[in-house]
Design a protein around this motif. Structure first.
Motif, PDB file in Angstrom:
ATOM      1  N   VAL A  85      -8.025  -6.789   2.396  1.00 28.75           N
ATOM      2  CA  VAL A  85      -6.602  -6.616   2.708  1.00 28.75           C
ATOM      3  C   VAL A  85      -6.499  -5.512   3.749  1.00 28.75           C
ATOM      4  O   VAL A  85      -7.046  -4.409   3.566  1.00 28.75           O
ATOM      5  CB  VAL A  85      -5.796  -6.252   1.443  1.00 28.75           C
ATOM      6  N   VAL A  86      -5.835  -5.831   4.856  1.00 25.05           N
ATOM      7  CA  VAL A  86      -5.680  -4.855   5.938  1.00 25.05           C
ATOM      8  C   VAL A  86      -4.188  -4.602   6.118  1.00 25.05           C
ATOM      9  O   VAL A  86      -3.456  -5.449   6.641  1.00 25.05           O
ATOM     10  CB  VAL A  86      -6.320  -5.374   7.247  1.00 25.05           C
ATOM     11  N   ASN A  87      -3.737  -3.457   5.660  1.00 20.77           N
ATOM     12  CA  ASN A  87      -2.312  -3.119   5.700  1.00 20.77           C
ATOM     13  C   ASN A  87      -1.980  -2.449   7.034  1.00 20.77           C
ATOM     14  O   ASN A  87      -2.245  -1.264   7.224  1.00 20.77           O
ATOM     15  CB  ASN A  87      -1.957  -2.188   4.533  1.00 20.77           C
ATOM     16  N   GLU A 130     -12.338  -7.915  -8.426  1.00 22.01           N
ATOM     17  CA  GLU A 130     -13.188  -8.944  -9.041  1.00 22.01           C
ATOM     18  C   GLU A 130     -14.187  -9.542  -8.053  1.00 22.01           C
ATOM     19  O   GLU A 130     -15.047 -10.328  -8.440  1.00 22.01           O
ATOM     20  CB  GLU A 130     -12.321 -10.094  -9.599  1.00 22.01           C
ATOM     21  N   ARG A 131     -14.054  -9.180  -6.767  1.00 22.15           N
ATOM     22  CA  ARG A 131     -14.944  -9.791  -5.763  1.00 22.15           C
ATOM     23  C   ARG A 131     -16.285  -9.056  -5.718  1.00 22.15           C
ATOM     24  O   ARG A 131     -16.341  -7.846  -5.992  1.00 22.15           O
ATOM     25  CB  ARG A 131     -14.286  -9.729  -4.359  1.00 22.15           C
ATOM     26  N   PRO A 132     -17.356  -9.751  -5.337  1.00 18.83           N
ATOM     27  CA  PRO A 132     -18.660  -9.073  -5.250  1.00 18.83           C
ATOM     28  C   PRO A 132     -18.671  -7.980  -4.179  1.00 18.83           C
ATOM     29  O   PRO A 132     -19.401  -6.993  -4.294  1.00 18.83           O
ATOM     30  CB  PRO A 132     -19.626 -10.205  -4.886  1.00 18.83           C
ATOM     31  N   GLU A 133     -17.832  -8.167  -3.160  1.00 19.74           N
ATOM     32  CA  GLU A 133     -17.761  -7.205  -2.048  1.00 19.74           C
ATOM     33  C   GLU A 133     -16.345  -7.314  -1.495  1.00 19.74           C
ATOM     34  O   GLU A 133     -15.885  -8.420  -1.214  1.00 19.74           O
ATOM     35  CB  GLU A 133     -18.773  -7.628  -0.987  1.00 19.74           C
ATOM     36  N   ALA A 134     -15.643  -6.191  -1.366  1.00 19.77           N
ATOM     37  CA  ALA A 134     -14.261  -6.277  -0.885  1.00 19.77           C
ATOM     38  C   ALA A 134     -13.926  -5.067  -0.018  1.00 19.77           C
ATOM     39  O   ALA A 134     -14.602  -4.036  -0.052  1.00 19.77           O
ATOM     40  CB  ALA A 134     -13.295  -6.360  -2.061  1.00 19.77           C
ATOM     41  N   SER A 135     -12.847  -5.241   0.770  1.00 18.25           N
ATOM     42  CA  SER A 135     -12.431  -4.179   1.686  1.00 18.25           C
ATOM     43  C   SER A 135     -10.916  -3.999   1.617  1.00 18.25           C
ATOM     44  O   SER A 135     -10.165  -4.969   1.648  1.00 18.25           O
ATOM     45  CB  SER A 135     -12.853  -4.572   3.117  1.00 18.25           C
ATOM     46  N   LEU A 136     -10.492  -2.742   1.510  1.00 19.13           N
ATOM     47  CA  LEU A 136      -9.065  -2.410   1.557  1.00 19.13           C
ATOM     48  C   LEU A 136      -8.879  -1.384   2.670  1.00 19.13           C
ATOM     49  O   LEU A 136      -9.487  -0.309   2.641  1.00 19.13           O
ATOM     50  CB  LEU A 136      -8.607  -1.820   0.216  1.00 19.13           C
ATOM     51  N   VAL A 137      -8.069  -1.751   3.660  1.00 18.53           N
ATOM     52  CA  VAL A 137      -7.852  -0.875   4.812  1.00 18.53           C
ATOM     53  C   VAL A 137      -6.362  -0.575   4.918  1.00 18.53           C
ATOM     54  O   VAL A 137      -5.536  -1.494   4.921  1.00 18.53           O
ATOM     55  CB  VAL A 137      -8.312  -1.554   6.123  1.00 18.53           C
ATOM     56  N   ASN A 138      -6.015   0.707   4.993  1.00 15.57           N
ATOM     57  CA  ASN A 138      -4.617   1.086   5.189  1.00 15.57           C
ATOM     58  C   ASN A 138      -4.476   1.854   6.497  1.00 15.57           C
ATOM     59  O   ASN A 138      -5.194   2.835   6.728  1.00 15.57           O
ATOM     60  CB  ASN A 138      -4.129   1.967   4.034  1.00 15.57           C
ATOM     61  N   VAL A 139      -3.558   1.401   7.334  1.00 14.05           N
ATOM     62  CA  VAL A 139      -3.344   2.080   8.617  1.00 14.05           C
ATOM     63  C   VAL A 139      -2.284   3.167   8.431  1.00 14.05           C
ATOM     64  O   VAL A 139      -1.119   2.875   8.138  1.00 14.05           O
ATOM     65  CB  VAL A 139      -2.940   1.081   9.714  1.00 14.05           C
ATOM     66  N   ALA A 140      -2.718   4.406   8.578  1.00 11.42           N
ATOM     67  CA  ALA A 140      -1.795   5.552   8.551  1.00 11.42           C
ATOM     68  C   ALA A 140      -1.454   5.867  10.001  1.00 11.42           C
ATOM     69  O   ALA A 140      -1.067   4.972  10.764  1.00 11.42           O
ATOM     70  CB  ALA A 140      -2.436   6.727   7.830  1.00 11.42           C
ATOM     71  N   SER A 141      -1.645   7.106  10.410  1.00  9.03           N
ATOM     72  CA  SER A 141      -1.352   7.506  11.790  1.00  9.03           C
ATOM     73  C   SER A 141      -1.828   8.939  11.986  1.00  9.03           C
ATOM     74  O   SER A 141      -1.944   9.702  11.010  1.00  9.03           O
ATOM     75  CB  SER A 141       0.161   7.460  12.029  1.00  9.03           C
TER      76      SER A 141
END
Ligand SMILES: NC(=O)c1ccc[n+]([C@@H]2O[C@H](COP(=O)([O-])OP(=O)(O)OC[C@H]3O[C@@H](n4cnc5c(N)ncnc54)[C@H](O)[C@@H]3O)[C@@H](O)[C@H]2O)c1
Length: 266
Positions: A85-87, A130-141
């Motif tokens: 998920v790329v926010n 629950e995923r074997p490999e996952a990514s969470l990206v949040n764009v701040a500033s």
């Protein structure tokens, strides 16, 4: 993370940095569910990427919790799973001091930048974990660590995103979810007009005081960070210089920016 074959949800996919990230993820063999409230922007992205079934459009306002909580089922229905998920969706505020900024404007910026990101995280974290490999990206500033007069609520909303993201990094250390904070400096997108904000001519990209990074370079930096599972990434020489200055002396950073950015006010 090996991007090829993974499924990503990208907010803000209808314009600017989100569109570039969508394009690059697709070019690297991923599938993308693009989320944006701007249906025309999403349609333009879809036409640009020409990815067939590997791209789906989801017209959603990320501040609408019900809509966001319905997204995981829609994305899993379309693509089978979610690995990242790329926010990216966000808005700036009117270039005015707090004293002149109406409550509605303050609430709008906090709602989109903080609550929108929070809604997405609450909706998708149970899937990612629950995923074997996952990514969470949040764009701040860069505004999360460098206070800009006239963008103080924006900065506060991004500082909240920063701490939220760093806290999630800590909470998810023993999981397969890599958590990344992104701190862009000035990027040459249409964020001001997309946010309904008028900007003084002095803030144009031609002005040496406001040397901007392209959305293409910003998108590439984000995709590289996803690949590496980076803890944090700054984008642009302005963001990295301010990062150093704000650590060395927050007071000096505040005064330096106030001097440089004063022209944007009034
Ligand atoms: N452009 C810059 O100089 C800069 C600098 C630092 C950080 N950022 C951050 O980068 C991110 C992307 O900015 P950008 O420059 O690409 O802006 P942009 O305006 O080009 O793209 C933002 C997208 O988010 C969408 N969006 C806005 N509110 C939404 C909502 N409530 N629900 C769903 N979608 C929504 C917009 O429709 C737009 O398509 C933002 O979070 C912004 O704060 C930008």
């Amino acid at each position: 993370m090996n991007i090829s074959g993974k499924v990503f949800v990208v907010t803000g996919a209808g314009n600017g940095i989100g569109r570039v990230v969508t394009q690059l993820l697709l070019e690297n063999g991923a599938t993308v569910a693009g989320v944006d409230l701007n249906s025309e922007g999403l349609a333009k992205t879809a036409a640009l990427v020409e990815a067939g079934a590997r791209f789906s459009s989801h017209v959603v306002n990320i501040t609408d919790r019900e809509q966001v909580l319905a997204l995981p089922a829609a994305v899993i229905g379309a693509h089978g799973n979610v690995d990242g998920v790329v926010n990216i969706a966000g808005v700036i505020q009117k270039f005015v001091k707090i004293i002149d900024l109406p409550f509605e404007e303050i609430e709008k910026v906090m709602n989109v930048n903080f609550w929108g990101t929070m809604n997405m995280i609450k909706a998708f974290l149970p899937v990612l974990i629950e995923r074997p490999e996952a990514s969470l990206v949040n764009v701040a500033s860069m505004g999360a660590y460098a206070p800009v007069p006239g963008q103080v609520v924006y900065g506060a909303s991004k500082a909240a995103v920063r701490l939220l993201t760093e806290g999630l990094y800590a909470e998810l250390l023993d999981t397969n979810v890599a958590v990344t904070s992104v701190f862009p400096g000035a990027i040459s997108t249409n964020i001001a007009s997309n946010s309904g904000v008028a900007v003084s001519d002095k803030a144009s990209s031609d002005s040496p005081a406001f040397k901007m990074t392209t959305p293409e370079a910003a998108g590439q930096a984000i995709v590289d960070a996803i690949r590496k599972g980076s803890f944090r990434v700054t984008i642009g020489t302005d963001a990295s210089a301010m990062d150093k200055l704000a650590r060395f002396s927050p007071k000096l950073a505040a005064r330096t920016i106030a001097k440089k950015m004063g022209s944007l006010l009034g």
